[in-house]
Design a protein around this motif. Structure first.
Motif, PDB file in Angstrom:
ATOM      1  N   ILE A   1      80.508 101.183 -32.271  1.00  0.00           N
ATOM      2  CA  ILE A   1      79.465 101.255 -31.245  1.00  0.00           C
ATOM      3  C   ILE A   1      79.792 100.320 -30.090  1.00  0.00           C
ATOM      4  CG2 ILE A   1      77.048 100.705 -30.774  1.00  0.00           C
ATOM      5  CD1 ILE A   1      76.434 101.753 -33.599  1.00  0.00           C
ATOM      6  N   ARG A   2      80.219  99.101 -30.384  1.00  0.00           N
ATOM      7  CA  ARG A   2      80.567  98.161 -29.313  1.00  0.00           C
ATOM      8  C   ARG A   2      81.820  98.584 -28.557  1.00  0.00           C
ATOM      9  NH1 ARG A   2      79.551  92.062 -31.635  1.00  0.00           N
ATOM     10  NH2 ARG A   2      77.291  92.264 -31.811  1.00  0.00           N
ATOM     11  N   GLY A   3      82.713  99.317 -29.217  1.00  0.00           N
ATOM     12  CA  GLY A   3      83.944  99.768 -28.579  1.00  0.00           C
ATOM     13  C   GLY A   3      83.767 100.977 -27.683  1.00  0.00           C
ATOM     14  N   GLY A   4      82.572 101.566 -27.676  1.00  0.00           N
ATOM     15  CA  GLY A   4      82.309 102.688 -26.791  1.00  0.00           C
ATOM     16  C   GLY A   4      82.598 104.041 -27.429  1.00  0.00           C
ATOM     17  N   GLN A   5      82.735 104.105 -28.716  1.00  0.00           N
ATOM     18  CA  GLN A   5      83.043 105.348 -29.401  1.00  0.00           C
ATOM     19  C   GLN A   5      81.954 106.391 -29.202  1.00  0.00           C
ATOM     20  OE1 GLN A   5      85.862 105.811 -31.187  1.00  0.00           O
ATOM     21  NE2 GLN A   5      85.341 107.868 -31.838  1.00  0.00           N
ATOM     22  N   TYR A   6      80.711 105.980 -29.076  1.00  0.00           N
ATOM     23  CA  TYR A   6      79.590 106.908 -29.002  1.00  0.00           C
ATOM     24  C   TYR A   6      78.926 106.924 -27.632  1.00  0.00           C
ATOM     25  CZ  TYR A   6      80.131 106.690 -34.023  1.00  0.00           C
ATOM     26  OH  TYR A   6      80.646 106.732 -35.287  1.00  0.00           O
ATOM     27  N   ASP A   7      79.618 106.510 -26.587  1.00  0.00           N
ATOM     28  CA  ASP A   7      79.009 106.440 -25.264  1.00  0.00           C
ATOM     29  C   ASP A   7      78.724 107.816 -24.669  1.00  0.00           C
ATOM     30  OD1 ASP A   7      78.898 103.742 -25.249  1.00  0.00           O
ATOM     31  OD2 ASP A   7      80.615 103.431 -23.933  1.00  0.00           O
TER      32      ASP A   7
END
Length: 50
Positions: free
Chosen positions: A26-32
């Motif tokens: 989530i913090r890595g932007g996988q679900y942005d």
């Protein structure tokens, strides 16, 4: 009963690892961007210039 002394810590470690992996994704932007991948199939590619 002695199985619980082994199984419970292993279950907690695996569960914590799953939560940690989810937080990192989530913090890595996988679900942005959840909308574009489903629509990308419908968008035509640009035609190559001749």
């Amino acid at each position: 009963m002695s199985v619980l002394f082994v199984a419970l810590p292993i279950a907690l470690i695996l569960g914590g690892g799953g939560v940690l992996a989810c937080i990192l994704c989530i913090r890595g932007g996988q679900y942005d961007d959840l909308d574009t991948p489903s629509v990308r199939v419908l968008i035509d590619d640009e035609k190559p210039k001749k």
